[in-house]
Design an enzyme around this catalytic site. Structure first.
Site, short mmCIF file in Angstrom:
data_model
loop_
_atom_site.label_atom_id
_atom_site.label_comp_id
_atom_site.label_asym_id
_atom_site.label_seq_id
_atom_site.Cartn_x
_atom_site.Cartn_y
_atom_site.Cartn_z
N LEU A 182 3.24 -1.63 -44.35
CA LEU A 182 2.74 -1.90 -43.00
C LEU A 182 1.47 -2.70 -43.20
O LEU A 182 0.60 -2.31 -44.00
CB LEU A 182 2.45 -0.61 -42.24
CG LEU A 182 3.66 0.25 -41.85
CD1 LEU A 182 3.20 1.52 -41.13
CD2 LEU A 182 4.64 -0.51 -40.97
N ASP A 183 1.33 -3.81 -42.48
CA ASP A 183 0.14 -4.64 -42.72
C ASP A 183 -1.11 -3.96 -42.15
O ASP A 183 -1.05 -2.92 -41.50
CB ASP A 183 0.33 -6.06 -42.20
CG ASP A 183 0.49 -6.16 -40.69
OD1 ASP A 183 -0.12 -5.35 -39.98
OD2 ASP A 183 1.22 -7.05 -40.22
N LEU A 184 -2.24 -4.58 -42.41
CA LEU A 184 -3.54 -3.99 -42.09
C LEU A 184 -3.64 -3.51 -40.65
O LEU A 184 -4.15 -2.41 -40.38
CB LEU A 184 -4.63 -5.02 -42.38
CG LEU A 184 -6.08 -4.56 -42.21
CD1 LEU A 184 -6.46 -3.57 -43.30
CD2 LEU A 184 -7.03 -5.76 -42.24
N THR A 226 -1.11 -2.91 -38.49
CA THR A 226 0.05 -2.19 -37.98
C THR A 226 -0.11 -0.71 -38.30
O THR A 226 -0.53 -0.35 -39.41
CB THR A 226 1.35 -2.74 -38.60
OG1 THR A 226 1.46 -4.13 -38.28
CG2 THR A 226 2.56 -2.02 -38.05
#
Length: 261
Positions: free
Chosen positions: A125-127, A129
């Site tokens: 999960l990106d920063l 999200t």
């Protein structure tokens, strides 16, 4: 002896397959690291069998007896364990960040019970999200869950700003190409709307980098919040932000048996 075997020449096509499994597969299953990370460790000469440095991933073993990583013996593989973690925004899905930004492991130190084995995230999960992030001690299981061929659905809820209709979202069922990148079928449904703000639920099986954000921005929408609510049969439910809980053994086995081989 642990049954060490390595290829004897460049052409193995007419030779029987060596006994056992590749060392990277065994070490991934034991929770040391993912297969790819193990291969990097081999390149860096960090893995030994006895006093002998492993120099190729094409090393077949029947057990991990005598194998060490960075001078530390590798223990016997534990049973597969799986944890659900409610990732907050602002955390990197990485073990460390050289610029000093906090990672998921910063939060997991307080979220996991003592004695929990080393865990690896399933996907990323990106920063910015948040939501459900699964973690496992079994690198082979992690790989199976990440493969597009396993077709495991991931569900997200996105808060967006802009104009969009359900008819537009339904075109995603046929897939879409954005700047040369092809995204396969996405099931997207418009939820509640207030003015030009709305929540959209999306379910997909590929999970390419920033896929949900790219697809929604393709429609001219601004994404102000993105939450993953489910990965396969495992849901976020009411797990508090920053908390983690272990998934039952029987639920893992039921899920594993349903995966496409």
């Amino acid at each position: 002896m642990n049954g060490l075997s390595t290829p004897k020449g460049p052409d193995m096509s007419n030779e029987p397959r060596p006994e056992g499994d590749r060392i990277a597969k065994l070490l991934a299953r034991a929770g040391v690291a993912s297969r790819r990370e193990v291969e990097r460790m081999i390149e860096d000469r960090r893995i030994k069998i006895g006093d002998e440095v492993v120099t190729t991933p094409a090393t077949f073993l029947t057990s991990l007896k005598g194998v060490s990583v960075d001078g530390k013996p590798v223990g016997k593989p534990e049973r597969t364990r799986l944890f659900a973690f409610h990732k907050p925004t602002g955390l990197l899905t990485a073990e460390r960040d050289f610029s000093g930004r906090p990672t998921i492991y910063t939060a997991l130190r307080n979220a996991l019970p003592k004695g929990t084995p080393r865990l690896m995230p399933v996907g990323r999960l990106d920063l910015n999200t948040e939501g459900l992030l699964l973690l496992t001690n079994d690198g082979e299981f992690k790989r199976m869950m990440e493969l597009p061929s396993s077709e495991i659905p991931r569900t997200y809820r996105a808060r967006t700003f802009g104009e969009i209709t359900q008819e537009q979202l339904e075109t995603l069922m046929e897939g879409v190409e954005i700047e040369g990148m092809r995204y396969d079928r996405i099931d997207a449904n418009l939820e509640r709307r207030t003015g030009r703000n709305q929540w959209i639920e999306l379910t997909l099986t590929e999970g390419k980098n920033r896929e949900v954000r790219r697809v929604l921005e393709h429609f001219g929408l601004e994404v102000s919040r993105l939450i993953r609510t489910a990965y396969g049969p495992f849901g976020l439910a009411d797990l508090p932000r920053g908390a983690a809980q272990e998934i039952r053994k029987e639920d893992i086995e039921r899920f594993r048996s349903s995966l496409k081989s």
